[in-house]
Enzyme design. Structure first.
Site, PDB file in Angstrom:
ATOM      1  N   LYS A 134     -44.688   3.661   0.698  1.00  0.00           N
ATOM      2  CA  LYS A 134     -43.914   3.065  -0.420  1.00  0.00           C
ATOM      3  C   LYS A 134     -43.361   1.900   0.092  1.00  0.00           C
ATOM      4  O   LYS A 134     -42.673   1.936   1.250  1.00  0.00           O
ATOM      5  CB  LYS A 134     -42.676   4.090  -1.003  1.00  0.00           C
ATOM      6  CG  LYS A 134     -42.281   3.680  -2.476  1.00  0.00           C
ATOM      7  CD  LYS A 134     -43.091   4.201  -3.352  1.00  0.00           C
ATOM      8  CE  LYS A 134     -42.826   4.104  -4.773  1.00  0.00           C
ATOM      9  NZ  LYS A 134     -43.590   4.700  -5.740  1.00  0.00           N
TER      10      LYS A 134
HETATM   11  P1  NAD Z   1     -40.327  -0.260 -14.880  1.00  0.00           P
HETATM   12  O1  NAD Z   1     -39.586  -1.144 -14.220  1.00  0.00           O
HETATM   13  O2  NAD Z   1     -41.470  -0.599 -15.627  1.00  0.00           O
HETATM   14  O3  NAD Z   1     -39.259   0.643 -15.858  1.00  0.00           O
HETATM   15  C1  NAD Z   1     -38.239   1.083 -15.503  1.00  0.00           C
HETATM   16  C2  NAD Z   1     -37.288   1.689 -16.715  1.00  0.00           C
HETATM   17  O4  NAD Z   1     -35.921   2.248 -16.371  1.00  0.00           O
HETATM   18  C3  NAD Z   1     -36.869   0.223 -17.796  1.00  0.00           C
HETATM   19  O5  NAD Z   1     -37.072   0.951 -18.964  1.00  0.00           O
HETATM   20  C4  NAD Z   1     -35.494   0.046 -17.581  1.00  0.00           C
HETATM   21  O6  NAD Z   1     -34.602  -0.456 -18.587  1.00  0.00           O
HETATM   22  C5  NAD Z   1     -34.906   1.535 -17.143  1.00  0.00           C
HETATM   23  N1  NAD Z   1     -33.666   1.672 -16.542  1.00  0.00           N
HETATM   24  C6  NAD Z   1     -33.286   0.737 -15.228  1.00  0.00           C
HETATM   25  N2  NAD Z   1     -31.942   1.219 -15.169  1.00  0.00           N
HETATM   26  C7  NAD Z   1     -31.601   2.111 -16.192  1.00  0.00           C
HETATM   27  C8  NAD Z   1     -30.424   2.610 -16.460  1.00  0.00           C
HETATM   28  N3  NAD Z   1     -29.284   2.372 -15.476  1.00  0.00           N
HETATM   29  N4  NAD Z   1     -30.287   3.333 -17.476  1.00  0.00           N
HETATM   30  C9  NAD Z   1     -31.183   3.535 -18.451  1.00  0.00           C
HETATM   31  N5  NAD Z   1     -32.539   3.043 -18.131  1.00  0.00           N
HETATM   32  C10 NAD Z   1     -32.560   2.149 -16.969  1.00  0.00           C
HETATM   33  O7  NAD Z   1     -40.495   1.059 -14.053  1.00  0.00           O
HETATM   34  P2  NAD Z   1     -41.655   1.988 -14.306  1.00  0.00           P
HETATM   35  O8  NAD Z   1     -42.879   1.493 -13.383  1.00  0.00           O
HETATM   36  O9  NAD Z   1     -41.938   2.519 -15.620  1.00  0.00           O
HETATM   37  O10 NAD Z   1     -41.225   3.208 -13.158  1.00  0.00           O
HETATM   38  C11 NAD Z   1     -40.274   4.305 -13.873  1.00  0.00           C
HETATM   39  C12 NAD Z   1     -40.128   5.474 -12.716  1.00  0.00           C
HETATM   40  O11 NAD Z   1     -41.456   5.969 -12.569  1.00  0.00           O
HETATM   41  C13 NAD Z   1     -39.739   5.021 -11.158  1.00  0.00           C
HETATM   42  O12 NAD Z   1     -39.270   6.355 -10.800  1.00  0.00           O
HETATM   43  C14 NAD Z   1     -40.980   5.118 -10.576  1.00  0.00           C
HETATM   44  O13 NAD Z   1     -41.110   5.141  -9.374  1.00  0.00           O
HETATM   45  C15 NAD Z   1     -41.852   6.083 -11.381  1.00  0.00           C
HETATM   46  N6  NAD Z   1     -43.390   5.855 -11.197  1.00  0.00           N
HETATM   47  C16 NAD Z   1     -43.859   4.641 -11.710  1.00  0.00           C
HETATM   48  C17 NAD Z   1     -45.264   4.491 -11.572  1.00  0.00           C
HETATM   49  C18 NAD Z   1     -46.179   3.386 -12.111  1.00  0.00           C
HETATM   50  O14 NAD Z   1     -47.387   3.338 -12.132  1.00  0.00           O
HETATM   51  N7  NAD Z   1     -45.481   2.324 -12.520  1.00  0.00           N
HETATM   52  C19 NAD Z   1     -46.199   5.679 -11.162  1.00  0.00           C
HETATM   53  C20 NAD Z   1     -45.627   7.139 -10.635  1.00  0.00           C
HETATM   54  C21 NAD Z   1     -43.953   6.875 -10.905  1.00  0.00           C
END
Ligand code: NAD
Length: 461
Positions: A134
């Site tokens: 990561k």
């Molecule tokens: P992203 O940046 O696209 O979205 C993050 C979301 O979280 C946004 O909607 C943002 O508004 C919200 N957020 C941030 N702070 C917040 C708060 N204080 N209160 C409410 N909402 C809040 O990120 P993502 O890629 O969708 O990733 C989200 C999660 O999924 C993370 O834990 C990431 O590690 C995990 N993840 C992502 C992927 C991927 O392919 N992108 C794969 C596996 C796991």
């Protein structure tokens, strides 16, 4: 060693181990709020159930490599700003390190270490030949111009280029990073390597735009995997996907896709919260319209004005704005946290009125939240299972680049579903065999695989 046992309303026992002997041996700081300590404790708790060898436990309790970099970036006004970045390579027993990198103001070493450990577990659980890694840069991408973001992405790539590579460590998108950033990353890597390696450089990163070696279905892959997992697991909990109600915490890559796919499968999304606010509509929020609204405005706030129009055939256009507490208290079948780590603590878990929590984000529940949910009899589907779709399709992208193939979206979805269903069944089988909660079962199913590889490989020398 102190073991806290919690018994759920359905009789299932969960064991949380504090100060495991390995944690003592490796002299971890005693901070119960530390995400890395929590993640390692969960892993060691599952290892206890398996009698996993001590040598494998100590290897997995710390990453193999922790790299921290500092690099300057020229800002648009001409001054230079210094940024701090990380790349953690947790374990490569199964294959090259694999894992996304995030751009966020709260990126810290221990959090990135936790996410890298979770990647090791995830890849093992879905049985793809990758280890866990990561990365991240401490920054707020929302305050950067496109030109600044490009320079930052390219400098981060060149700072970690010596330790990554298509057969060594393959980054991907995560919070705050996009396919465009992956394209700048791949281009920088290719330009800074020998000309003969240029084509292969495409494989150094996944989640790229489709026209630059990306895979069909990668952008929606994590959300698709969430939907596949729910379709496989919910019938066993007597919740039909058709007609179930859902609330979404976060509406970024993972949950905006997950929400749209679940809506198309017949679920009703009734509440959504992101960093801009929370909205609710008991008749259903059209996630297609909401996704369009968010790409225009940057968040869910304002959707309540009813100005949004969508193409997805959702059940309504608009929603009322509600408080954070009201968002959590919305009665739903399934709550899907898909934002950041440790957002569901005891207080939020107390507020929740749901039957299932499907962890789309990594580590969204802290131990106090997890315990409260267990006490309430809420079934928690663990992140290393639920959100493994992203890394699985990243593996397909890497495979396609390696073999110069282009898979169509149907093939990607079919292969993804096969991996997700396999991982879900492995988790359920481990739960039955070990009589534990699903989180411990998922870790145990992953550890069994890693343990068996170490058994045949041995430990050098
Ligand atoms: P992203 O940046 O696209 O979205 C993050 C979301 O979280 C946004 O909607 C943002 O508004 C919200 N957020 C941030 N702070 C917040 C708060 N204080 N209160 C409410 N909402 C809040 O990120 P993502 O890629 O969708 O990733 C989200 C999660 O999924 C993370 O834990 C990431 O590690 C995990 N993840 C992502 C992927 C991927 O392919 N992108 C794969 C596996 C796991």
């Amino acid at each position: 060693m102190t073991t806290v046992t919690t018994q759920a309303a359905n009789g299932i026992k969960t064991q949380a181990t504090t100060r495991d002997p390995v944690i003592e041996e490796l002299n971890f700081p005693d901070d119960p709020d530390n995400l890395y300590l929590q993640t390692v404790s969960t892993m060691l708790g599952a290892a206890d159930m398996l009698d996993l060898k001590h040598r494998v436990r100590i290897i997995l309790a710390q990453p193999k490599n922790e790299v921290m970099v500092h690099f300057p970036v020229r800002m648009d006004d001409g001054h230079h700003k210094l940024f701090k970045g990380y790349r953690i390579q947790h374990n490569n027993a199964l294959g090259p390190y694999k894992g996304g990198f995030r751009f966020h103001e709260n990126v810290h070493l221990d959090d990135v270490k936790s996410l890298a450990l979770l990647m090791t577990m995830k890849c093992a659980l879905v049985r793809i030949p990758f280890g866990g890694g990561k990365g991240g840069v401490k920054c707020d991408p929302r305050t950067l111009s496109t030109a600044e973001l490009e320079r930052l992405s390219r400098r981060y790539c060149s700072a970690i280029a010596p330790i990554i590579g298509p057969e060594i460590d393959i980054p991907a998108p995560d919070v705050g990073t996009t396919p465009q950033i992956m394209a700048w990353f791949a281009d920088t890597y290719m330009m800074s390597n020998e000309a003969g390696e240029a084509h292969d450089g495409i494989r150094v990163v996944t989640g790229k735009p489709v026209e630059f070696g990306g895979s069909a279905g990668r952008e929606k892959a994590t959300g698709q995997g969430v939907a596949d997992t729910l379709a496989e697991m919910l019938p066993g909990i007597n919740i039909p996907v058709q007609g179930m109600t859902v609330s979404l915490l976060g509406f970024g890559n993972v949950n905006s896709w997950g929400g749209r796919i679940l809506q198309d499968m017949g679920a009703k999304i009734t509440a959504v919260m992101d960093h801009t606010g929370a909205i609710r509509n008991e008749s259903g929020i059209d996630c297609h319209a909401l996704a369009e609204h968010c790409s225009r405005t940057g968040g869910v706030k304002g959707f309540g004005d009813g100005a949004a129009t969508g193409s997805g055939g959702g059940t309504s256009t608009g929603a009322e704005e509600v408080s954070e507490e009201d968002f959590y208290r919305t009665k739903v079948d399934v709550f899907i946290p898909g934002a950041l780590e440790q957002m569901v603590k005891a207080k939020q878990a107390e507020w929740l009125d749901c039957k299932v929590v499907a962890e789309a984000a990594n580590a969204p529940c802290d131990p106090s939240g997890d315990r409260k949910l267990t006490e309430k009899g809420v079934e928690v589907l663990p992140a290393i299972l639920v959100n493994a779709g992203g890394v699985t399709v990243s593996y397909f992208e890497w495979l396609q680049n390696k073999t110069s193939q282009v898979w169509d979206g149907e093939r990607v979805d079919r292969e993804l579903n096969r991996h997700m269903v396999g991982a879900a069944r492995r988790t359920l089988a481990a739960r039955t065999r070990l009589g534990c909660d699903l989180r411990s079962a998922a870790f145990a199913a992953a550890l069994e695989h890693i343990g068996s590889v170490y058994k045949v490989r041995g430990i050098f020398p």
